[in-house]
Design a protein around this motif. Structure first.
Motif, PDB file in Angstrom:
ATOM      1  N   ASN A 152       0.825  -1.213   0.000  1.00  0.00           N
ATOM      2  CA  ASN A 152       0.000   0.000   0.000  1.00  0.00           C
ATOM      3  C   ASN A 152       0.861   1.265   0.000  1.00  0.00           C
ATOM      4  O   ASN A 152       0.505   2.278   0.588  1.00  0.00           O
ATOM      5  N   TRP A 153       2.009   1.183  -0.651  1.00  0.00           N
ATOM      6  CA  TRP A 153       2.912   2.337  -0.733  1.00  0.00           C
ATOM      7  C   TRP A 153       2.335   3.411  -1.647  1.00  0.00           C
ATOM      8  O   TRP A 153       1.702   3.126  -2.655  1.00  0.00           O
ATOM      9  N   TYR A 154       2.574   4.678  -1.252  1.00  0.00           N
ATOM     10  CA  TYR A 154       2.148   5.804  -2.086  1.00  0.00           C
ATOM     11  C   TYR A 154       3.122   6.954  -1.870  1.00  0.00           C
ATOM     12  O   TYR A 154       3.533   7.234  -0.743  1.00  0.00           O
ATOM     13  N   LYS A 155       3.526   7.606  -2.938  1.00  0.00           N
ATOM     14  CA  LYS A 155       4.462   8.727  -2.861  1.00  0.00           C
ATOM     15  C   LYS A 155       4.024   9.798  -3.846  1.00  0.00           C
ATOM     16  O   LYS A 155       3.683   9.491  -4.995  1.00  0.00           O
ATOM     17  N   GLU A 156       4.053  11.055  -3.396  1.00  0.00           N
ATOM     18  CA  GLU A 156       3.579  12.138  -4.244  1.00  0.00           C
ATOM     19  C   GLU A 156       4.563  13.306  -4.215  1.00  0.00           C
ATOM     20  O   GLU A 156       4.960  13.781  -3.148  1.00  0.00           O
ATOM     21  N   GLU A 157       4.985  13.733  -5.389  1.00  0.00           N
ATOM     22  CA  GLU A 157       5.846  14.917  -5.557  1.00  0.00           C
ATOM     23  C   GLU A 157       5.277  15.733  -6.710  1.00  0.00           C
ATOM     24  O   GLU A 157       5.849  15.808  -7.793  1.00  0.00           O
ATOM     25  N   VAL A 176       4.021   1.295  -9.746  1.00  0.00           N
ATOM     26  CA  VAL A 176       3.651   2.160 -10.857  1.00  0.00           C
ATOM     27  C   VAL A 176       3.975   3.609 -10.511  1.00  0.00           C
ATOM     28  O   VAL A 176       3.686   4.073  -9.402  1.00  0.00           O
ATOM     29  N   TYR A 177       4.587   4.304 -11.469  1.00  0.00           N
ATOM     30  CA  TYR A 177       4.839   5.742 -11.343  1.00  0.00           C
ATOM     31  C   TYR A 177       4.100   6.478 -12.458  1.00  0.00           C
ATOM     32  O   TYR A 177       3.948   5.947 -13.559  1.00  0.00           O
ATOM     33  N   TRP A 178       3.650   7.693 -12.144  1.00  0.00           N
ATOM     34  CA  TRP A 178       3.159   8.620 -13.161  1.00  0.00           C
ATOM     35  C   TRP A 178       4.094   9.827 -13.131  1.00  0.00           C
ATOM     36  O   TRP A 178       4.198  10.515 -12.114  1.00  0.00           O
ATOM     37  N   ILE A 179       4.805  10.045 -14.218  1.00  0.00           N
ATOM     38  CA  ILE A 179       5.809  11.101 -14.286  1.00  0.00           C
ATOM     39  C   ILE A 179       5.392  12.058 -15.396  1.00  0.00           C
ATOM     40  O   ILE A 179       5.297  11.654 -16.564  1.00  0.00           O
ATOM     41  N   ASN A 180       5.124  13.299 -15.017  1.00  0.00           N
ATOM     42  CA  ASN A 180       4.537  14.241 -15.984  1.00  0.00           C
ATOM     43  C   ASN A 180       3.310  13.639 -16.656  1.00  0.00           C
ATOM     44  O   ASN A 180       3.124  13.739 -17.867  1.00  0.00           O
ATOM     45  N   GLU A 181       2.517  12.937 -15.815  1.00  0.00           N
ATOM     46  CA  GLU A 181       1.253  12.318 -16.237  1.00  0.00           C
ATOM     47  C   GLU A 181       1.441  11.151 -17.206  1.00  0.00           C
ATOM     48  O   GLU A 181       0.479  10.680 -17.808  1.00  0.00           O
ATOM     49  N   GLY A 191       3.673   7.935  -7.276  1.00  0.00           N
ATOM     50  CA  GLY A 191       3.755   6.496  -7.485  1.00  0.00           C
ATOM     51  C   GLY A 191       2.949   5.753  -6.447  1.00  0.00           C
ATOM     52  O   GLY A 191       2.632   6.297  -5.386  1.00  0.00           O
ATOM     53  N   ARG A 192       2.638   4.498  -6.747  1.00  0.00           N
ATOM     54  CA  ARG A 192       1.884   3.672  -5.796  1.00  0.00           C
ATOM     55  C   ARG A 192       2.140   2.204  -6.066  1.00  0.00           C
ATOM     56  O   ARG A 192       2.640   1.814  -7.129  1.00  0.00           O
ATOM     57  N   SER A 193       1.782   1.397  -5.095  1.00  0.00           N
ATOM     58  CA  SER A 193       1.853  -0.054  -5.265  1.00  0.00           C
ATOM     59  C   SER A 193       0.769  -0.520  -6.231  1.00  0.00           C
ATOM     60  O   SER A 193      -0.265   0.148  -6.399  1.00  0.00           O
ATOM     61  N   VAL A 194       1.001  -1.660  -6.852  1.00  0.00           N
ATOM     62  CA  VAL A 194      -0.071  -2.335  -7.581  1.00  0.00           C
ATOM     63  C   VAL A 194      -1.009  -2.915  -6.525  1.00  0.00           C
ATOM     64  O   VAL A 194      -0.550  -3.590  -5.593  1.00  0.00           O
ATOM     65  N   PRO A 195      -2.314  -2.645  -6.583  1.00  0.00           N
ATOM     66  CA  PRO A 195      -3.243  -3.071  -5.532  1.00  0.00           C
ATOM     67  C   PRO A 195      -3.102  -4.545  -5.159  1.00  0.00           C
ATOM     68  O   PRO A 195      -3.036  -5.413  -6.029  1.00  0.00           O
ATOM     69  N   THR A 196      -3.008  -4.792  -3.862  1.00  0.00           N
ATOM     70  CA  THR A 196      -2.926  -6.127  -3.229  1.00  0.00           C
ATOM     71  C   THR A 196      -1.613  -6.860  -3.500  1.00  0.00           C
ATOM     72  O   THR A 196      -1.436  -7.992  -3.075  1.00  0.00           O
ATOM     73  N   GLN A 197      -0.679  -6.228  -4.202  1.00  0.00           N
ATOM     74  CA  GLN A 197       0.593  -6.896  -4.508  1.00  0.00           C
ATOM     75  C   GLN A 197       1.742  -6.252  -3.738  1.00  0.00           C
ATOM     76  O   GLN A 197       1.911  -5.034  -3.764  1.00  0.00           O
ATOM     77  N   ILE A 198       2.534  -7.087  -3.062  1.00  0.00           N
ATOM     78  CA  ILE A 198       3.712  -6.596  -2.344  1.00  0.00           C
ATOM     79  C   ILE A 198       4.844  -6.338  -3.340  1.00  0.00           C
ATOM     80  O   ILE A 198       5.048  -7.120  -4.267  1.00  0.00           O
ATOM     81  N   HIS A 199       5.540  -5.248  -3.160  1.00  0.00           N
ATOM     82  CA  HIS A 199       6.739  -4.997  -3.943  1.00  0.00           C
ATOM     83  C   HIS A 199       7.849  -4.509  -2.999  1.00  0.00           C
ATOM     84  O   HIS A 199       7.573  -4.022  -1.894  1.00  0.00           O
ATOM     85  N   PRO A 226      16.662  15.798 -19.449  1.00  0.00           N
ATOM     86  CA  PRO A 226      15.574  16.526 -18.778  1.00  0.00           C
ATOM     87  C   PRO A 226      14.376  15.636 -18.451  1.00  0.00           C
ATOM     88  O   PRO A 226      13.466  16.056 -17.738  1.00  0.00           O
ATOM     89  N   HIS A 227      14.353  14.422 -18.976  1.00  0.00           N
ATOM     90  CA  HIS A 227      13.213  13.522 -18.785  1.00  0.00           C
ATOM     91  C   HIS A 227      13.654  12.274 -18.019  1.00  0.00           C
ATOM     92  O   HIS A 227      14.843  11.980 -17.911  1.00  0.00           O
ATOM     93  N   TYR A 228      12.677  11.526 -17.520  1.00  0.00           N
ATOM     94  CA  TYR A 228      13.013  10.317 -16.769  1.00  0.00           C
ATOM     95  C   TYR A 228      13.506   9.216 -17.706  1.00  0.00           C
ATOM     96  O   TYR A 228      13.210   9.203 -18.903  1.00  0.00           O
ATOM     97  N   THR A 229      14.284   8.292 -17.164  1.00  0.00           N
ATOM     98  CA  THR A 229      14.774   7.148 -17.926  1.00  0.00           C
ATOM     99  C   THR A 229      14.591   5.883 -17.100  1.00  0.00           C
ATOM    100  O   THR A 229      14.599   5.928 -15.858  1.00  0.00           O
ATOM    101  N   SER A 230      14.435   4.768 -17.786  1.00  0.00           N
ATOM    102  CA  SER A 230      14.227   3.494 -17.104  1.00  0.00           C
ATOM    103  C   SER A 230      14.776   2.368 -17.970  1.00  0.00           C
ATOM    104  O   SER A 230      14.764   2.456 -19.195  1.00  0.00           O
ATOM    105  N   ARG A 231      15.270   1.328 -17.288  1.00  0.00           N
ATOM    106  CA  ARG A 231      15.806   0.194 -18.040  1.00  0.00           C
ATOM    107  C   ARG A 231      15.796  -1.060 -17.174  1.00  0.00           C
ATOM    108  O   ARG A 231      15.991  -0.994 -15.961  1.00  0.00           O
TER     109      ARG A 231
END
Length: 260
Positions: free
Chosen positions: A13-18, A36-41, A62-70, A92-97
């Motif tokens: 049930n993690w949640y983070k907001e910036e 899951v993260y939402w970055i610039n929507e 960002g938040r956890s996937v409902p009912t799933q531990i991460h 200037p933008h986010y990156t992921s790999r």
């Protein structure tokens, strides 16, 4: 680079907001499950073995996937002059790999986490040095964009073999036979993709199992040493201390009560 905060999250049930953006950069590595993260929507699912780098002042939540531990490591830091060294810190933008150097990267994050919690002398300096080292590995992989799916699959085959045989003496000849390649090619490929030699990966796998057993089993240090492939307990102590900064008895003294 200056580490501002360091956290290890294990939650369903993690949640983070910036929403106005964090003043520091944010680096995330998921070690179990996904979140899951939402970055610039824009939606970004981050799964085990995947890292996410969010620039400073970029809005996200960002938040956890409902009912799933991460589980994940999150380090927030200022770039300072490091942006001149690392191109990723100029974006200037986010990156992921999804990283092929997972074990190496998570090992550095564990060490930073340990130092951040213990707060011994010069811990901040050591954390920053480890973070810079981690970014070297991220950039080496980023620059090696030519690594193909086929070679990644070969390395995953080798990792699978090691997971099944780490208690034995694993050689490059055995791994070469596993993927039907020459021993020298096999060793070079493994190091290129993972950032570790075959021997380093075997030791890391053994110690990971050793840590769990030291904390949760009723076996002695000598018995655990033999089980994971070290016939000489003193050698086990040396490898354990080199990789974790601790000695096995540190974990035994804190182990949970074992019901017999």
């Amino acid at each position: 680079m200056q580490v501002i905060t360091f956290t290890y999250d294990k939650s369903s049930n993690w949640y983070k907001e910036e929403l106005e953006g964090c003043p520091a950069w944010t680096l995330v590595l998921v070690t179990y499950g996904r979140c899951v993260y939402w970055i610039n929507e824009k939606k970004q699912v981050v799964e085990k073995g995947q890292w996410l780098l969010i620039p400073s002042k970029v809005p996200f939540y960002g938040r956890s996937v409902p009912t799933q531990i991460h589980e994940k490591y999150v380090v927030q830091f200022t770039a300072d002059a490091a942006d001149e060294l690392f191109p990723l810190l100029q974006l200037p933008h986010y990156t992921s790999r999804l990283t092929g150097k997972y074990e190496l990267i998570v090992d550095r994050l564990r060490l930073i986490h340990q130092q951040w919690q213990d707060k011994q002398s010069y811990y901040q300096t050591l954390c920053e040095a480890l973070l810079k080292e981690l970014f070297v590995y991220l950039h080496r992989e980023w620059d090696q964009d030519t690594t193909t799916t086929a070679t990644t699959q070969l390395v995953e085959q080798m990792k699978g073999y090691i997971q099944n045989h780490y208690r034995e003496h694993v050689t490059k000849d055995e791994l070469a036979a596993c993927i039907c390649r020459s021993p020298n090619y096999t060793a070079a490929l493994f190091r290129k993709v993972t950032g570790q030699t075959i021997s380093e990966f075997v030791h890391a796998t053994r110690i990971k199992t050793g840590i769990y057993m030291l904390r949760h089993s009723a076996l002695s240090v000598t018995e655990i040493s033999e089980f994971i492939g070290y016939n000489d307990p003193s050698y086990f102590y040396r490898v354990f201390r080199r990789l974790t900064g601790l000695v096995p008895t540190d974990l035994v003294s804190d182990r949970e009560t074992i019901r017999k």
